[in-house]
Design a protein around this motif. Structure first.
Motif, PDB file in Angstrom:
ATOM      1  N   ARG A 116       0.807  -1.227   0.000  1.00  0.00           N
ATOM      2  CA  ARG A 116       0.000   0.000   0.000  1.00  0.00           C
ATOM      3  C   ARG A 116       0.838   1.274   0.000  1.00  0.00           C
ATOM      4  NH1 ARG A 116      -6.108  -0.666   1.640  1.00  0.00           N
ATOM      5  NH2 ARG A 116      -6.337  -2.603   0.519  1.00  0.00           N
ATOM      6  N   SER A 117       1.984   1.212  -0.647  1.00  0.00           N
ATOM      7  CA  SER A 117       2.837   2.398  -0.663  1.00  0.00           C
ATOM      8  C   SER A 117       2.555   3.267  -1.890  1.00  0.00           C
ATOM      9  CB  SER A 117       4.314   1.991  -0.642  1.00  0.00           C
ATOM     10  OG  SER A 117       4.624   1.235  -1.799  1.00  0.00           O
ATOM     11  N   VAL A 118       2.918   4.542  -1.743  1.00  0.00           N
ATOM     12  CA  VAL A 118       2.872   5.500  -2.846  1.00  0.00           C
ATOM     13  C   VAL A 118       4.291   6.031  -2.976  1.00  0.00           C
ATOM     14  CG1 VAL A 118       1.920   7.693  -3.657  1.00  0.00           C
ATOM     15  CG2 VAL A 118       0.487   6.142  -2.299  1.00  0.00           C
ATOM     16  N   VAL A 119       4.916   5.777  -4.130  1.00  0.00           N
ATOM     17  CA  VAL A 119       6.324   6.125  -4.330  1.00  0.00           C
ATOM     18  C   VAL A 119       6.437   7.252  -5.349  1.00  0.00           C
ATOM     19  CG1 VAL A 119       8.580   5.267  -5.126  1.00  0.00           C
ATOM     20  CG2 VAL A 119       7.049   3.741  -3.853  1.00  0.00           C
ATOM     21  N   ASN A 161       4.184   7.742   1.956  1.00  0.00           N
ATOM     22  CA  ASN A 161       3.138   7.554   2.967  1.00  0.00           C
ATOM     23  C   ASN A 161       3.543   6.643   4.126  1.00  0.00           C
ATOM     24  OD1 ASN A 161       3.137   5.377   1.160  1.00  0.00           O
ATOM     25  ND2 ASN A 161       0.949   5.004   1.366  1.00  0.00           N
ATOM     26  N   ARG A 162       4.820   6.728   4.533  1.00  0.00           N
ATOM     27  CA  ARG A 162       5.286   5.923   5.665  1.00  0.00           C
ATOM     28  C   ARG A 162       5.957   6.789   6.725  1.00  0.00           C
ATOM     29  NH1 ARG A 162       6.270   0.464   3.808  1.00  0.00           N
ATOM     30  NH2 ARG A 162       4.219  -0.136   3.044  1.00  0.00           N
ATOM     31  N   ASP A 201       0.708  15.879  -3.040  1.00  0.00           N
ATOM     32  CA  ASP A 201       1.040  14.501  -2.659  1.00  0.00           C
ATOM     33  C   ASP A 201       2.307  14.376  -1.818  1.00  0.00           C
ATOM     34  OD1 ASP A 201      -1.187  13.617  -4.030  1.00  0.00           O
ATOM     35  OD2 ASP A 201      -0.063  13.102  -5.854  1.00  0.00           O
ATOM     36  N   THR A 202       3.360  15.054  -2.251  1.00  0.00           N
ATOM     37  CA  THR A 202       4.664  14.876  -1.607  1.00  0.00           C
ATOM     38  C   THR A 202       4.645  15.279  -0.144  1.00  0.00           C
ATOM     39  OG1 THR A 202       5.724  15.272  -3.734  1.00  0.00           O
ATOM     40  CG2 THR A 202       7.127  15.422  -1.795  1.00  0.00           C
ATOM     41  N   PHE A 203       3.915  16.353   0.174  1.00  0.00           N
ATOM     42  CA  PHE A 203       3.926  16.865   1.545  1.00  0.00           C
ATOM     43  C   PHE A 203       2.562  16.698   2.207  1.00  0.00           C
ATOM     44  CE2 PHE A 203       6.851  19.321  -1.148  1.00  0.00           C
ATOM     45  CZ  PHE A 203       8.046  18.927  -0.575  1.00  0.00           C
ATOM     46  N   ASN A 204       1.845  15.655   1.795  1.00  0.00           N
ATOM     47  CA  ASN A 204       0.496  15.424   2.299  1.00  0.00           C
ATOM     48  C   ASN A 204       0.478  15.353   3.827  1.00  0.00           C
ATOM     49  OD1 ASN A 204      -2.036  13.876   2.960  1.00  0.00           O
ATOM     50  ND2 ASN A 204      -2.243  13.996   0.749  1.00  0.00           N
ATOM     51  N   GLU A 233      -1.208   8.650   5.974  1.00  0.00           N
ATOM     52  CA  GLU A 233      -1.808   7.317   6.121  1.00  0.00           C
ATOM     53  C   GLU A 233      -2.940   7.088   5.128  1.00  0.00           C
ATOM     54  OE1 GLU A 233      -0.863   9.061   8.750  1.00  0.00           O
ATOM     55  OE2 GLU A 233       0.242   7.715  10.107  1.00  0.00           O
ATOM     56  N   ASN A 234      -3.573   8.158   4.669  1.00  0.00           N
ATOM     57  CA  ASN A 234      -4.682   8.002   3.716  1.00  0.00           C
ATOM     58  C   ASN A 234      -4.308   8.331   2.275  1.00  0.00           C
ATOM     59  OD1 ASN A 234      -6.884   7.072   5.385  1.00  0.00           O
ATOM     60  ND2 ASN A 234      -6.714   9.031   6.432  1.00  0.00           N
ATOM     61  N   LEU A 235      -3.012   8.540   2.042  1.00  0.00           N
ATOM     62  CA  LEU A 235      -2.573   8.942   0.701  1.00  0.00           C
ATOM     63  C   LEU A 235      -2.847   7.865  -0.351  1.00  0.00           C
ATOM     64  CD1 LEU A 235      -1.206  11.194  -0.947  1.00  0.00           C
ATOM     65  CD2 LEU A 235       0.996  10.103  -0.472  1.00  0.00           C
TER      66      LEU A 235
END
Length: 193
Positions: A27-30, A47-48, A159-162, A166-168
């Motif tokens: 569930r990662s966003v890279v 998102n970690r 996105d980068t600085f959301n 955890e919900n990204l």
């Protein structure tokens, strides 16, 4: 599915599909920071957030970091080294900051953490520090995409600085205009579906 592989470029996002079970990337966003057909791909997981406060490890940068002001786990490679991303105000390249390659319009770049924070303080609008990064050898990421491990989608400025990392994963999928929006509703355990 042909034509997906060339869609990998700096500034786009890799979003783990529900099939990707590797605990490093589940569930990662890279965010892709470097991509080279011959040299492979480098990115950071957005998102970690970790439990480690920035002021514990890099106190001089703490004031510039966008909340939550913790180190983020950027990926499984070189986890003992820090990499920082920052957005800057102007189109100029301030000292100690380097624009993401191949992106002339972006205000996003990497920060030299050995530089004195004062020289960047007036330029940085947002910043995040990552421990480690994600890396793929040439062709490796393309084959993982073909195997169904990753979606490649466009990133948006937030996105980068959301502020709600955890919900990204769900948020990025939900805004897609195709069947990916449905994937955002997958339960954490896909066997329950």
């Amino acid at each position: 599915m042909g034509g997906m592989a060339e869609a990998i470029y700096v500034g786009r996002l890799l979003v783990a599909t529900p099939l990707l079970e590797d605990p490093n990337f589940r569930r990662s966003v890279v965010l892709i920071l470097e991509h080279d057909e011959d040299g492979g791909t480098l990115g950071v997981i957005l998102n970690r957030p970790s439990e480690i406060a920035v002021h514990q490890v890099l106190p001089s940068w703490d004031a510039l970091v966008t909340g939550p002001s913790v180190l983020f786990q950027g990926g499984p490679v070189q986890t003992d080294s820090a990499l920082a991303l920052a957005a800057v105000m102007s189109g100029d390249e301030p000292l100690g900051w380097r624009r993401l390659q191949g992106k002339t319009s972006t205000r996003l770049g990497t920060v030299d953490l050995d530089a004195p924070p004062e020289i960047l303080a007036g330029e940085i609008t947002q910043m995040r520090i990552f421990a480690g990064y994600a890396g793929w050898a040439a062709g490796q990421l393309e084959s993982e995409i073909r195997e169904g491990a990753w979606y490649v989608v466009d990133s948006e400025p937030g996105d980068t600085f959301n502020s709600d990392p955890e919900n990204l994963w769900r948020a990025v999928l939900r805004r897609q205009r195709n069947e990916l929006a449905f994937v955002s509703t997958f339960p954490d355990d896909p066997t329950l579906n």
